[in-house]
Motif scaffolding. Structure first.
Motif, PDB file in Angstrom:
ATOM      1  N   ASP A  28      27.690  -3.054  31.889  1.00  0.00           N
ATOM      2  CA  ASP A  28      27.228  -2.139  32.941  1.00  0.00           C
ATOM      3  C   ASP A  28      27.779  -0.730  32.738  1.00  0.00           C
ATOM      4  O   ASP A  28      27.381   0.195  33.444  1.00  0.00           O
ATOM      5  CB  ASP A  28      27.668  -2.658  34.323  1.00  0.00           C
ATOM      6  CG  ASP A  28      26.747  -3.775  34.819  1.00  0.00           C
ATOM      7  OD1 ASP A  28      25.750  -4.067  34.135  1.00  0.00           O
ATOM      8  OD2 ASP A  28      27.033  -4.347  35.894  1.00  0.00           O
ATOM      9  N   LEU A  63      27.424   2.239  27.306  1.00  0.00           N
ATOM     10  CA  LEU A  63      26.940   1.145  26.459  1.00  0.00           C
ATOM     11  C   LEU A  63      26.008   1.610  25.339  1.00  0.00           C
ATOM     12  O   LEU A  63      26.194   1.255  24.178  1.00  0.00           O
ATOM     13  CB  LEU A  63      26.222   0.083  27.309  1.00  0.00           C
ATOM     14  CG  LEU A  63      25.729  -1.140  26.536  1.00  0.00           C
ATOM     15  CD1 LEU A  63      26.891  -2.017  26.098  1.00  0.00           C
ATOM     16  CD2 LEU A  63      24.740  -1.970  27.352  1.00  0.00           C
ATOM     17  N   PHE A  64      25.023   2.403  25.681  1.00  0.00           N
ATOM     18  CA  PHE A  64      24.020   2.715  24.656  1.00  0.00           C
ATOM     19  C   PHE A  64      24.438   3.830  23.707  1.00  0.00           C
ATOM     20  O   PHE A  64      23.874   3.981  22.635  1.00  0.00           O
ATOM     21  CB  PHE A  64      22.670   3.019  25.306  1.00  0.00           C
ATOM     22  CG  PHE A  64      22.094   1.815  25.991  1.00  0.00           C
ATOM     23  CD1 PHE A  64      21.815   0.663  25.273  1.00  0.00           C
ATOM     24  CD2 PHE A  64      21.886   1.808  27.355  1.00  0.00           C
ATOM     25  CE1 PHE A  64      21.322  -0.469  25.896  1.00  0.00           C
ATOM     26  CE2 PHE A  64      21.386   0.679  27.994  1.00  0.00           C
ATOM     27  CZ  PHE A  64      21.103  -0.461  27.263  1.00  0.00           C
ATOM     28  N   ALA A  75      27.087 -11.717  27.267  1.00  0.00           N
ATOM     29  CA  ALA A  75      26.434 -10.971  28.360  1.00  0.00           C
ATOM     30  C   ALA A  75      24.923 -11.201  28.381  1.00  0.00           C
ATOM     31  O   ALA A  75      24.290 -11.087  29.432  1.00  0.00           O
ATOM     32  CB  ALA A  75      26.733  -9.477  28.237  1.00  0.00           C
ATOM     33  N   ALA A  76      24.366 -11.546  27.239  1.00  0.00           N
ATOM     34  CA  ALA A  76      22.914 -11.796  27.177  1.00  0.00           C
ATOM     35  C   ALA A  76      22.617 -13.203  27.684  1.00  0.00           C
ATOM     36  O   ALA A  76      22.007 -14.021  27.013  1.00  0.00           O
ATOM     37  CB  ALA A  76      22.419 -11.620  25.733  1.00  0.00           C
ATOM     38  N   VAL A  83      19.933 -15.931  33.077  1.00  0.00           N
ATOM     39  CA  VAL A  83      20.216 -15.434  34.428  1.00  0.00           C
ATOM     40  C   VAL A  83      20.130 -16.542  35.483  1.00  0.00           C
ATOM     41  O   VAL A  83      21.000 -16.664  36.353  1.00  0.00           O
ATOM     42  CB  VAL A  83      19.256 -14.272  34.778  1.00  0.00           C
ATOM     43  CG1 VAL A  83      19.408 -13.859  36.243  1.00  0.00           C
ATOM     44  CG2 VAL A  83      19.515 -13.082  33.856  1.00  0.00           C
ATOM     45  N   THR A 136      23.460 -17.683  37.552  1.00  0.00           N
ATOM     46  CA  THR A 136      23.472 -17.428  38.994  1.00  0.00           C
ATOM     47  C   THR A 136      23.899 -18.700  39.718  1.00  0.00           C
ATOM     48  O   THR A 136      24.730 -18.669  40.645  1.00  0.00           O
ATOM     49  CB  THR A 136      22.079 -16.986  39.478  1.00  0.00           C
ATOM     50  OG1 THR A 136      21.697 -15.789  38.787  1.00  0.00           O
ATOM     51  CG2 THR A 136      22.072 -16.704  40.975  1.00  0.00           C
ATOM     52  N   SER A 150      21.566 -12.537  41.106  1.00  0.00           N
ATOM     53  CA  SER A 150      20.589 -12.757  40.043  1.00  0.00           C
ATOM     54  C   SER A 150      20.021 -11.436  39.520  1.00  0.00           C
ATOM     55  O   SER A 150      19.863 -11.250  38.309  1.00  0.00           O
ATOM     56  CB  SER A 150      19.480 -13.660  40.609  1.00  0.00           C
ATOM     57  OG  SER A 150      18.387 -13.673  39.759  1.00  0.00           O
ATOM     58  N   LYS A 153      21.526  -8.494  39.635  1.00  0.00           N
ATOM     59  CA  LYS A 153      22.599  -7.818  38.885  1.00  0.00           C
ATOM     60  C   LYS A 153      22.737  -8.403  37.487  1.00  0.00           C
ATOM     61  O   LYS A 153      22.876  -7.677  36.494  1.00  0.00           O
ATOM     62  CB  LYS A 153      23.944  -7.990  39.627  1.00  0.00           C
ATOM     63  CG  LYS A 153      24.318  -6.845  40.549  1.00  0.00           C
ATOM     64  CD  LYS A 153      25.721  -7.034  41.148  1.00  0.00           C
ATOM     65  CE  LYS A 153      26.839  -6.613  40.201  1.00  0.00           C
ATOM     66  NZ  LYS A 153      26.832  -5.191  39.869  1.00  0.00           N
ATOM     67  N   LEU A 154      22.687  -9.735  37.399  1.00  0.00           N
ATOM     68  CA  LEU A 154      22.831 -10.393  36.095  1.00  0.00           C
ATOM     69  C   LEU A 154      21.658 -10.048  35.174  1.00  0.00           C
ATOM     70  O   LEU A 154      21.837  -9.827  33.972  1.00  0.00           O
ATOM     71  CB  LEU A 154      22.933 -11.908  36.269  1.00  0.00           C
ATOM     72  CG  LEU A 154      24.241 -12.414  36.879  1.00  0.00           C
ATOM     73  CD1 LEU A 154      24.150 -13.898  37.222  1.00  0.00           C
ATOM     74  CD2 LEU A 154      25.409 -12.170  35.922  1.00  0.00           C
ATOM     75  N   ALA A 155      20.469  -9.997  35.747  1.00  0.00           N
ATOM     76  CA  ALA A 155      19.292  -9.660  34.932  1.00  0.00           C
ATOM     77  C   ALA A 155      19.423  -8.241  34.384  1.00  0.00           C
ATOM     78  O   ALA A 155      19.087  -7.970  33.222  1.00  0.00           O
ATOM     79  CB  ALA A 155      18.024  -9.802  35.764  1.00  0.00           C
ATOM     80  N   PHE A 156      19.950  -7.341  35.208  1.00  0.00           N
ATOM     81  CA  PHE A 156      20.160  -5.952  34.787  1.00  0.00           C
ATOM     82  C   PHE A 156      21.141  -5.897  33.603  1.00  0.00           C
ATOM     83  O   PHE A 156      20.850  -5.318  32.551  1.00  0.00           O
ATOM     84  CB  PHE A 156      20.685  -5.142  35.981  1.00  0.00           C
ATOM     85  CG  PHE A 156      21.095  -3.739  35.647  1.00  0.00           C
ATOM     86  CD1 PHE A 156      20.139  -2.736  35.498  1.00  0.00           C
ATOM     87  CD2 PHE A 156      22.442  -3.410  35.498  1.00  0.00           C
ATOM     88  CE1 PHE A 156      20.522  -1.426  35.199  1.00  0.00           C
ATOM     89  CE2 PHE A 156      22.832  -2.107  35.188  1.00  0.00           C
ATOM     90  CZ  PHE A 156      21.875  -1.119  35.040  1.00  0.00           C
ATOM     91  N   SER A 157      22.299  -6.529  33.756  1.00  0.00           N
ATOM     92  CA  SER A 157      23.339  -6.458  32.720  1.00  0.00           C
ATOM     93  C   SER A 157      22.905  -7.179  31.449  1.00  0.00           C
ATOM     94  O   SER A 157      23.114  -6.679  30.338  1.00  0.00           O
ATOM     95  CB  SER A 157      24.640  -7.087  33.233  1.00  0.00           C
ATOM     96  OG  SER A 157      24.991  -6.592  34.501  1.00  0.00           O
ATOM     97  N   ALA A 158      22.301  -8.363  31.622  1.00  0.00           N
ATOM     98  CA  ALA A 158      21.877  -9.136  30.443  1.00  0.00           C
ATOM     99  C   ALA A 158      20.797  -8.372  29.677  1.00  0.00           C
ATOM    100  O   ALA A 158      20.769  -8.391  28.439  1.00  0.00           O
ATOM    101  CB  ALA A 158      21.364 -10.513  30.873  1.00  0.00           C
ATOM    102  N   ARG A 163      20.534  -5.113  29.485  1.00  0.00           N
ATOM    103  CA  ARG A 163      21.223  -4.048  28.732  1.00  0.00           C
ATOM    104  C   ARG A 163      21.826  -4.613  27.449  1.00  0.00           C
ATOM    105  O   ARG A 163      21.701  -4.011  26.371  1.00  0.00           O
ATOM    106  CB  ARG A 163      22.326  -3.421  29.599  1.00  0.00           C
ATOM    107  CG  ARG A 163      21.791  -2.546  30.722  1.00  0.00           C
ATOM    108  CD  ARG A 163      22.890  -2.138  31.710  1.00  0.00           C
ATOM    109  NE  ARG A 163      23.931  -1.302  31.147  1.00  0.00           N
ATOM    110  CZ  ARG A 163      23.838   0.019  30.992  1.00  0.00           C
ATOM    111  NH1 ARG A 163      22.749   0.650  31.357  1.00  0.00           N
ATOM    112  NH2 ARG A 163      24.852   0.713  30.477  1.00  0.00           N
TER     113      ARG A 163
END
Lengths: 288, 288
Positions: free
Chosen positions: A197, A201-202, A219-220, A223, A227, B264, B266-271, B273
């Motif tokens: 986050d 990062l990029f 991190a990938a 989801v 959760t 969920s 938040k996790l989708a956002f980070s994953a 990235r």
């Protein structure tokens, strides 16, 4: 006549389990999934000895049923099929939380045994196309048997663990499992997503080494799965995260103080603890 | 007549550099160290083409001098030997901070070039006995040239990076290097040691998977080196740690809220990235 192991759910872990179990003693490995493309992939790639969409036809015959679904999928499956498992058979799972699963398994009739199982293996990918039979090699396999679980079933799980290549089998309670896994697994995933986050990062590509790849690999994540894992184990996870925030902040303050002797002593303490651990296991960064 | 590269300091990185550079163009690789056991080990294992304890005899002849010492060792060496480097030669280093090193290199006379260098490679071990020539393969090599650095010297560093197996060469300023490395490297080490300060560390053996090993591997760090790196880059590191604390705490609060939809998302956002990053590189967990 051969016996049957039913693998319910042919995702990353279930698919890998069905691959790894082929040839185990005199068991036929039957893969079960509701997805037609997953079943086709499984059949074409020899995932298990045969595959089917009909759980209701397999589990009354199965000597062992391994539930490889997401946590809520497991609890739903147990509720739906509770009266169809073969009497005297063993039901087990592969889920990363154990208290909620053991509680859900209480719906089973007394003649069906349940042993909670968590193979400490996986990758950051999902789906049968990423499954591989070597996944469990050198991993720990954790068992949370019931008090009433038979020695025969525990011994069977130990032989199964050995066959799929696990390093060892660790027995514990569901509560201890969940408290420790909040630290060793769930917290690692929260760290990884939190690091990703970061607004840098990029821009950091080209400036990262193995420590960054090692910390952020997971991190990938899947989801939906995570959760559920985080939510269903939130008391233990929150406790672990509070400890992490405290330990991180202590380092932040030591660095801010400018007292290099204090910082050096703190680092010597932590590094010494890590060296005592001497952890070995499969290395999954090459799958990045 | 062959030219000379002097590698000053035959520790983990210097030793690996001297091994990796053997056969590079028409350079003779001369390893320099003050430790008699290190020199003996280097001579017995072919670390470099020859070794010596006498920096003062080597650097006046060296076309390239690579300083592979701890940060304060580099600044001291530059101060002590500033008038002995060969005119027209290139001095470089391998240090994980660049602003302080580039400032220290200002003591060199104008006829000696200095290009800051940071190969993004290493392990959690120290000392020549852990050096290996393949260390730099597939790693990034970062250069921070002076404005006055010659194209010839930059090109030489690029050929050197290619020869030792680096994936690419990234050029940047010392300030940008230090800001980004505070995030990609130093913060990873602070996370690792903080995780190892957890009271659950020793009870978790048998319950850890690759995410735990990947995150904590670097906690077994070289205390003297990292005390210097953290201290000499503390403003950037503190900023990075503040961002981490904020991002971690946001996850803590999302979990505590019990709002699985928020978690969920938040996790989708980070994953998402993380998936965009797609980082590849050497995997060092097998060295655990």
């Amino acid at each position: 006549m051969s016996k049957t192991i039913a693998v319910i759910g042919l995702g990353l872990i279930g698919g890998s389990m069905a691959l790894a179990l082929k040839g185990f003693e005199d068991f036929e490995i039957v893969g079960v999934d509701v997805s037609e493309p997953t079943l086709r992939f499984a059949a074409e790639h020899g995932v298990g000895d045969r595959v089917t969409a009909e759980a209701g036809e397999v589990i009354p015959q199965a000597d062992v049923t391994i539930l490889c679904l997401h946590p809520r999928g497991i609890t739903r499956f147990l509720e739906e099929y509770k009266n169809q498992f073969k009497p005297g058979s063993l039901v087990t799972d592969v889920c990363g939380i154990k208290t909620a699963i053991m509680e859900a398994a209480a719906v089973l009739p007394p003649e069906v045994d349940f042993i909670g199982c968590h193979p400490m293996a996986g990758t950051e990918f999902s789906g049968i196309e990423h499954a591989f039979g070597e996944m469990f090699q050198k991993s720990h396999l954790i068992l949370t048997p019931r008090e009433t679980s038979t020695q025969e079933h525990i011994a069977l799980m130990e032989r199964l663990a050995d066959y799929i290549g696990c390093k060892d089998v660790v027995r514990t309670t569901p509560e201890e499992h969940d408290a420790i896994l909040a630290y060793t697994s769930q917290m690692m995933h929260i760290i990884a997503v939190s690091v990703c986050d970061d607004p840098m990062l990029f821009t950091c590509k080209g400036f990262e080494g193995s420590s960054f790849r090692g910390c952020t690999r997971v991190a990938a994540l899947d989801v939906g799965l995570w959760t559920q894992l985080f939510s269903m184990n939130s008391p233990a996870l929150l406790t672990a995260l509070d400890r992490l925030e405290e330990n991180l902040h202590a380092y932040r303050e030591a660095i801010a103080s400018g007292d290099t002797r204090l910082l050096s002593e703190k680092l010597a303490f932590s590094a010494g603890r890590k060296r005592k651990m001497n952890l070995e296991g499969p290395d999954l960064l090459s799958l990045d």
